[in-house]
Design an enzyme around this catalytic site. Structure first.
Site, mmCIF file in Angstrom:
data_model
loop_
_atom_site.group_PDB
_atom_site.id
_atom_site.type_symbol
_atom_site.label_atom_id
_atom_site.label_comp_id
_atom_site.label_asym_id
_atom_site.label_seq_id
_atom_site.Cartn_x
_atom_site.Cartn_y
_atom_site.Cartn_z
ATOM 1 N N LYS A 22 1.010 -1.378 -0.065
ATOM 2 C CA LYS A 22 -0.531 -0.005 0.109
ATOM 3 C C LYS A 22 0.491 1.021 -0.041
ATOM 4 O O LYS A 22 0.531 2.578 -0.398
ATOM 5 C CB LYS A 22 -0.992 -0.134 0.971
ATOM 6 C CG LYS A 22 -2.138 -0.543 1.603
ATOM 7 C CD LYS A 22 -3.037 -0.669 2.726
ATOM 8 C CE LYS A 22 -4.229 -1.921 2.405
ATOM 9 N NZ LYS A 22 -5.447 -1.510 3.825
ATOM 10 N N ASP A 80 -8.327 1.853 3.950
ATOM 11 C CA ASP A 80 -9.349 0.410 3.945
ATOM 12 C C ASP A 80 -9.960 0.253 3.079
ATOM 13 O O ASP A 80 -10.530 0.378 2.204
ATOM 14 C CB ASP A 80 -10.201 0.638 5.128
ATOM 15 C CG ASP A 80 -10.575 -1.156 5.862
ATOM 16 O OD1 ASP A 80 -9.753 -2.128 6.159
ATOM 17 O OD2 ASP A 80 -11.939 -1.521 6.501
ATOM 18 N N PHE A 163 -1.076 -8.133 -4.961
ATOM 19 C CA PHE A 163 -1.005 -8.604 -3.959
ATOM 20 C C PHE A 163 -2.205 -9.064 -3.644
ATOM 21 O O PHE A 163 -3.249 -8.388 -4.449
ATOM 22 C CB PHE A 163 -0.209 -8.065 -2.618
ATOM 23 C CG PHE A 163 -0.972 -6.448 -2.608
ATOM 24 C CD1 PHE A 163 -1.816 -6.287 -1.070
ATOM 25 C CD2 PHE A 163 -0.387 -5.293 -3.387
ATOM 26 C CE1 PHE A 163 -2.133 -5.408 -0.727
ATOM 27 C CE2 PHE A 163 -0.923 -4.161 -2.876
ATOM 28 C CZ PHE A 163 -2.200 -4.493 -2.305
ATOM 29 N N LYS A 186 -1.458 -0.404 -13.180
ATOM 30 C CA LYS A 186 -2.820 -1.172 -11.917
ATOM 31 C C LYS A 186 -2.648 0.431 -10.981
ATOM 32 O O LYS A 186 -3.770 0.456 -11.030
ATOM 33 C CB LYS A 186 -1.855 -1.820 -10.949
ATOM 34 C CG LYS A 186 -3.380 -2.578 -9.567
ATOM 35 C CD LYS A 186 -2.405 -3.099 -8.374
ATOM 36 C CE LYS A 186 -3.084 -3.611 -7.168
ATOM 37 N NZ LYS A 186 -2.481 -4.192 -6.181
ATOM 38 N N HIS A 191 -8.619 0.729 -7.480
ATOM 39 C CA HIS A 191 -9.747 1.105 -6.494
ATOM 40 C C HIS A 191 -8.761 1.790 -5.662
ATOM 41 O O HIS A 191 -9.537 3.183 -5.686
ATOM 42 C CB HIS A 191 -10.202 0.150 -5.590
ATOM 43 C CG HIS A 191 -9.181 -0.785 -5.566
ATOM 44 N ND1 HIS A 191 -8.354 -1.326 -6.244
ATOM 45 C CD2 HIS A 191 -9.497 -1.434 -4.439
ATOM 46 C CE1 HIS A 191 -7.878 -2.255 -5.233
ATOM 47 N NE2 HIS A 191 -8.443 -2.087 -3.974
ATOM 48 N N ARG A 192 -7.182 1.748 -5.840
ATOM 49 C CA ARG A 192 -7.228 2.251 -4.748
ATOM 50 C C ARG A 192 -6.962 3.438 -5.388
ATOM 51 O O ARG A 192 -6.506 4.763 -5.270
ATOM 52 C CB ARG A 192 -5.785 1.963 -4.081
ATOM 53 C CG ARG A 192 -5.120 2.579 -3.063
ATOM 54 C CD ARG A 192 -4.516 1.661 -2.065
ATOM 55 N NE ARG A 192 -4.481 0.781 -1.796
ATOM 56 C CZ ARG A 192 -4.442 -0.190 -1.893
ATOM 57 N NH1 ARG A 192 -4.035 -0.490 -2.786
ATOM 58 N NH2 ARG A 192 -5.338 -1.400 -0.924
#
Length: 209
Positions: A22, A80, A163, A186, A191-192
């Site tokens: 992350k 999250d 991951f 990516k 989504h991130r």
């Protein structure tokens, strides 16, 4: 007249996580957009991993950001995120990282997901990755944004990048899994990345860099 923008004065933002994956994703995106350095908790504090005991992604992200910001007195962003599978009534959801029991056991989590979806046809394997980012800035209003990436669950893992559930997550309208994308690819559609795009928009509205 609109609200006057404040000057952004912090050279770095702390990510309330020890997760190196992350940190790498958010660091690349923040640095590219603003030249702001993102650091993980390990780099600034011995604060342990903050318990995720909320029943929504929003609750967990906000809790982590607020706890770390109160301790560090710095801007803190917390993520999250997880996988929501329609055929499983939204599971694994907020339990994505510990779906099979142990926290962060990607192989076990993927194996359990495949077992739970055994016999489910492709048209009913729809899913989405969800990321919620909460940003706490000293003496400023809380910012919470959400990003989603739609897709479906494959029958077997493919790809060596990423991951978590990336090897099982096929992007909507494609036969490519998230784990078959490079970090750069990516970073454009995940989504991130979408949550961060929403966060960037909020920051542009409220701050001068």
């Amino acid at each position: 007249m609109g609200q006057q923008k404040q000057k952004w004065v912090w050279p770095r933002v702390v990510l309330a996580s020890h997760n190196t994956h992350k940190i790498a994703e958010l660091r690349a995106l923040f640095r590219h957009e603003y030249g702001i350095e993102v650091v993980g908790l390990d780099e600034v504090s011995d604060l342990p991993e903050i318990e995720e005991d909320g029943d929504t992604f929003e609750a967990n992200a906000v809790k982590k950001a607020r706890v770390a910001a109160d301790m560090l007195k710095l801007p803190v962003v917390a993520d999250d995120s997880g996988l929501v599978v329609d055929a499983l009534d939204g599971a694994p959801g907020v339990y994505s990282a510990r779906y099979a029991g142990a926290h962060g056991d990607d192989a076990a989590n993927n194996d359990k997901l495949l077992r739970e979806l055994a016999g489910v046809p492709v048209e009913k394997r729809s899913a989405r990755f969800v990321s919620v980012l909460a940003l706490v800035i000293p003496e400023r209003p809380l910012i919470v944004v959400r990003g989603e990436c739609p897709g479906r669950i494959a029958y077997a893992p493919r790809g060596t990048h990423g991951f978590g559930y990336d090897p099982l997550f096929e992007l909507e309208g494609q036969s490519t899994t998230m784990a078959e994308l490079t970090l750069e690819e990516k970073g454009k559609i995940s989504h991130r990345a979408r949550a961060l795009a929403a966060l960037v928009q909020r920051l542009r509205e409220e701050y001068v860099f």
